[in-house]
Motif scaffolding. Sequence first.
Motif, PDB file in Angstrom:
ATOM      1  N   LYS A 178      52.145  21.465  24.048  1.00  0.00           N
ATOM      2  CA  LYS A 178      50.991  21.377  23.149  1.00  0.00           C
ATOM      3  C   LYS A 178      49.842  22.277  23.555  1.00  0.00           C
ATOM      4  N   SER A 179      49.808  22.714  24.812  1.00  0.00           N
ATOM      5  CA  SER A 179      48.716  23.563  25.281  1.00  0.00           C
ATOM      6  C   SER A 179      49.047  25.050  25.218  1.00  0.00           C
ATOM      7  N   SER A 180      50.196  25.395  24.660  1.00  0.00           N
ATOM      8  CA  SER A 180      50.555  26.804  24.556  1.00  0.00           C
ATOM      9  C   SER A 180      49.609  27.518  23.602  1.00  0.00           C
ATOM     10  N   MET A 181      49.181  28.716  23.984  1.00  0.00           N
ATOM     11  CA  MET A 181      48.297  29.504  23.141  1.00  0.00           C
ATOM     12  C   MET A 181      48.969  29.875  21.828  1.00  0.00           C
ATOM     13  N   LEU A 182      50.294  29.896  21.802  1.00  0.00           N
ATOM     14  CA  LEU A 182      51.020  30.269  20.596  1.00  0.00           C
ATOM     15  C   LEU A 182      50.909  29.211  19.508  1.00  0.00           C
ATOM     16  N   VAL A 183      50.725  27.949  19.882  1.00  0.00           N
ATOM     17  CA  VAL A 183      50.670  26.877  18.886  1.00  0.00           C
ATOM     18  C   VAL A 183      49.320  26.161  18.848  1.00  0.00           C
ATOM     19  N   ALA A 184      48.480  26.363  19.853  1.00  0.00           N
ATOM     20  CA  ALA A 184      47.170  25.689  19.905  1.00  0.00           C
ATOM     21  C   ALA A 184      46.279  26.197  18.769  1.00  0.00           C
ATOM     22  N   VAL A 185      45.369  25.346  18.333  1.00  0.00           N
ATOM     23  CA  VAL A 185      44.436  25.715  17.272  1.00  0.00           C
ATOM     24  C   VAL A 185      43.016  25.327  17.693  1.00  0.00           C
ATOM     25  N   GLY A 186      42.034  25.789  16.929  1.00  0.00           N
ATOM     26  CA  GLY A 186      40.653  25.388  17.141  1.00  0.00           C
ATOM     27  C   GLY A 186      40.090  25.813  18.484  1.00  0.00           C
ATOM     28  N   ASP A 187      39.297  24.914  19.086  1.00  0.00           N
ATOM     29  CA  ASP A 187      38.610  25.225  20.346  1.00  0.00           C
ATOM     30  C   ASP A 187      39.592  25.473  21.491  1.00  0.00           C
ATOM     31  N   THR A 188      40.718  24.745  21.486  1.00  0.00           N
ATOM     32  CA  THR A 188      41.713  24.944  22.554  1.00  0.00           C
ATOM     33  C   THR A 188      42.226  26.376  22.546  1.00  0.00           C
ATOM     34  N   HIS A 189      42.591  26.853  21.368  1.00  0.00           N
ATOM     35  CA  HIS A 189      43.070  28.236  21.268  1.00  0.00           C
ATOM     36  C   HIS A 189      41.983  29.220  21.660  1.00  0.00           C
ATOM     37  N   LYS A 190      40.771  28.960  21.234  1.00  0.00           N
ATOM     38  CA  LYS A 190      39.662  29.873  21.530  1.00  0.00           C
ATOM     39  C   LYS A 190      39.439  29.988  23.040  1.00  0.00           C
ATOM     40  N   LEU A 205      39.570  25.630  31.724  1.00  0.00           N
ATOM     41  CA  LEU A 205      40.925  25.191  31.409  1.00  0.00           C
ATOM     42  C   LEU A 205      41.346  24.035  32.306  1.00  0.00           C
ATOM     43  N   SER A 206      42.083  23.091  31.716  1.00  0.00           N
ATOM     44  CA  SER A 206      42.650  21.992  32.492  1.00  0.00           C
ATOM     45  C   SER A 206      43.855  22.502  33.273  1.00  0.00           C
ATOM     46  N   GLU A 207      44.389  21.643  34.155  1.00  0.00           N
ATOM     47  CA  GLU A 207      45.552  22.038  34.951  1.00  0.00           C
ATOM     48  C   GLU A 207      46.756  22.331  34.049  1.00  0.00           C
ATOM     49  N   ASP A 208      46.986  21.469  33.049  1.00  0.00           N
ATOM     50  CA  ASP A 208      48.112  21.693  32.139  1.00  0.00           C
ATOM     51  C   ASP A 208      47.928  22.970  31.329  1.00  0.00           C
ATOM     52  N   GLU A 209      46.702  23.258  30.940  1.00  0.00           N
ATOM     53  CA  GLU A 209      46.435  24.478  30.180  1.00  0.00           C
ATOM     54  C   GLU A 209      46.668  25.721  31.029  1.00  0.00           C
ATOM     55  N   LYS A 210      46.363  25.634  32.313  1.00  0.00           N
ATOM     56  CA  LYS A 210      46.625  26.772  33.197  1.00  0.00           C
ATOM     57  C   LYS A 210      48.122  27.012  33.352  1.00  0.00           C
ATOM     58  N   VAL A 211      48.876  25.935  33.465  1.00  0.00           N
ATOM     59  CA  VAL A 211      50.337  26.062  33.565  1.00  0.00           C
ATOM     60  C   VAL A 211      50.896  26.655  32.273  1.00  0.00           C
ATOM     61  N   SER A 212      50.424  26.157  31.125  1.00  0.00           N
ATOM     62  CA  SER A 212      50.875  26.698  29.837  1.00  0.00           C
ATOM     63  C   SER A 212      50.489  28.163  29.687  1.00  0.00           C
ATOM     64  N   PHE A 213      49.310  28.502  30.192  1.00  0.00           N
ATOM     65  CA  PHE A 213      48.863  29.900  30.130  1.00  0.00           C
ATOM     66  C   PHE A 213      49.825  30.802  30.907  1.00  0.00           C
ATOM     67  N   VAL A 214      50.260  30.343  32.065  1.00  0.00           N
ATOM     68  CA  VAL A 214      51.212  31.116  32.865  1.00  0.00           C
ATOM     69  C   VAL A 214      52.523  31.298  32.101  1.00  0.00           C
ATOM     70  N   LEU A 215      53.016  30.219  31.482  1.00  0.00           N
ATOM     71  CA  LEU A 215      54.265  30.305  30.721  1.00  0.00           C
ATOM     72  C   LEU A 215      54.123  31.254  29.525  1.00  0.00           C
ATOM     73  N   ASP A 216      52.989  31.191  28.837  1.00  0.00           N
ATOM     74  CA  ASP A 216      52.745  32.107  27.719  1.00  0.00           C
ATOM     75  C   ASP A 216      52.739  33.559  28.192  1.00  0.00           C
ATOM     76  N   SER A 217      52.135  33.795  29.347  1.00  0.00           N
ATOM     77  CA  SER A 217      52.073  35.153  29.897  1.00  0.00           C
ATOM     78  C   SER A 217      53.467  35.658  30.236  1.00  0.00           C
ATOM     79  N   LEU A 218      54.288  34.787  30.823  1.00  0.00           N
ATOM     80  CA  LEU A 218      55.666  35.170  31.139  1.00  0.00           C
ATOM     81  C   LEU A 218      56.451  35.467  29.864  1.00  0.00           C
ATOM     82  N   LEU A 219      56.268  34.613  28.846  1.00  0.00           N
ATOM     83  CA  LEU A 219      57.002  34.780  27.587  1.00  0.00           C
ATOM     84  C   LEU A 219      56.626  36.093  26.906  1.00  0.00           C
TER      85      LEU A 219
END
Length: 486
Positions: A123-135, A282-296
Amino acid sequence: MAGSSTFWLLVLVGMFFIFLLGRLILNQYSPLFLRVGPTTPKGSFGWPVLGETLAFLNPHPSNSLGAFLQHHCSRYGKVFKSHLFLSPTIVSCDEELNYFILQNEGKLFECSYPKPIHGILGKSSMLVAVGDTHKRLRNVAVSLVTITKSKPEFLHDIENTAVRVLRSWKDKPQVIFCKEARKFTFNVIVKQVLGLSPDEPQTTQILEDFLTFMKGLISLPLYIPGTPYARAVKARIRISSAVKAIIEERRRRRRNEDGISTNKSSSSNSDFLEILLDVDTLSEDEKVSFVLDSLLGGYETTSLLMAMVVYFLAQSPSALQQLKVEHQNIRRVKKKDEYLNWEDYNKMEFTQNVINEAMRCGNIVKFVHRKALKDVKFRDYKIPSGWKVLPVISASHLDPSLHANALEFHPWRWESEDQMCKRFTPFGGGSRCCPGSELGRLEVAFFLHHLVQNFRWRTEDDEQPIAYPYVEFKRGLPLYLEDYPI
């Protein structure tokens, strides 16, 4: 008595499935009668439940629109209604409407990928996040790219990795280029994001899980043990755990170096993760998701772009020759074994034209998923609130009214065409435009610098990029090589 109970149980189960199917069909066709006015685009909803999804996803060469879009645009116009991905949908092959949709993200439209994609990306992936989370996620991504892209150590890592891959080709008559490109991009991105070198055990394990993750991302979304989708969800959990362990190790190292727990780094690492540790938004989960998005993004999209460039260059000897001359001129003024730098990259003007044209012709991203947040009036038709909206990016790229000889690979067109125009949106647009696009271009340019000066190649006559809708080459793009000295 037992037989009677079994009979009534089967009847109840049957009634439940009939009810469920009825609801799905009602949800599909009710918009035709309840919410669709005379100004809604023409079109058809297709089969019950499935709609026209299978026809829309039917594989076709990625440098064409495919039979479905060609037929529907011919019959209904460039904007039409359909039923795709279990939702009533407006499909746009219109340049102006596509631009309007992309520029009004968060106002009139919102990113809306199918739910199974959320399940695998998180849910924290930048690819699917919306609103303030995505921003927040995107602001961090833009900042990291800005900091990183011209740093000498990053540029050196790219070049060293490219040279290492190309040296492994020596005396080989053939390579499967997509496999080689993925090897290159993964080694670059895992070093830049996590600070891991290719020969570390952690890198091998992450790559294994990441390949499982990628297979599930493009599979049938059935969460049943043993299916590619279920294995991918578990692989994502393992990758997340590995990233969290690396984060904790970095924090322990900081405490040991600084003597106190602090957010200010004295570590010699300069990768994404080291910078992320100092990000408080960013929260801890958001940082982990950010890393996965970067790898993808750094792995799959960039490697596919490399394959597109190499494929189209094989079809255009004149473009390959001009590209080779550009890179020879850059190399000629440098010392032996001297690294490329940011100034060299800015001299690669024809290289950028080649990259642009490969993206326009190859269409790595065919369409994006959006949803109307309210009733939207555009020209003479209405897009109903809640409907899915699919801007087909490839339609503008292959439109002969927008690009002369649109089906021809012709990099010289970009000497006069503006790459920032509405007709060209390979990385999306608006607030969801890919923040890492410049890094992808940089990696491709540096790889080409060494490739064109050391090898000639040809491809198989019937090999071509196919949109499934994700794009891949049928046989992984075999290259038949002939190496020669610089």
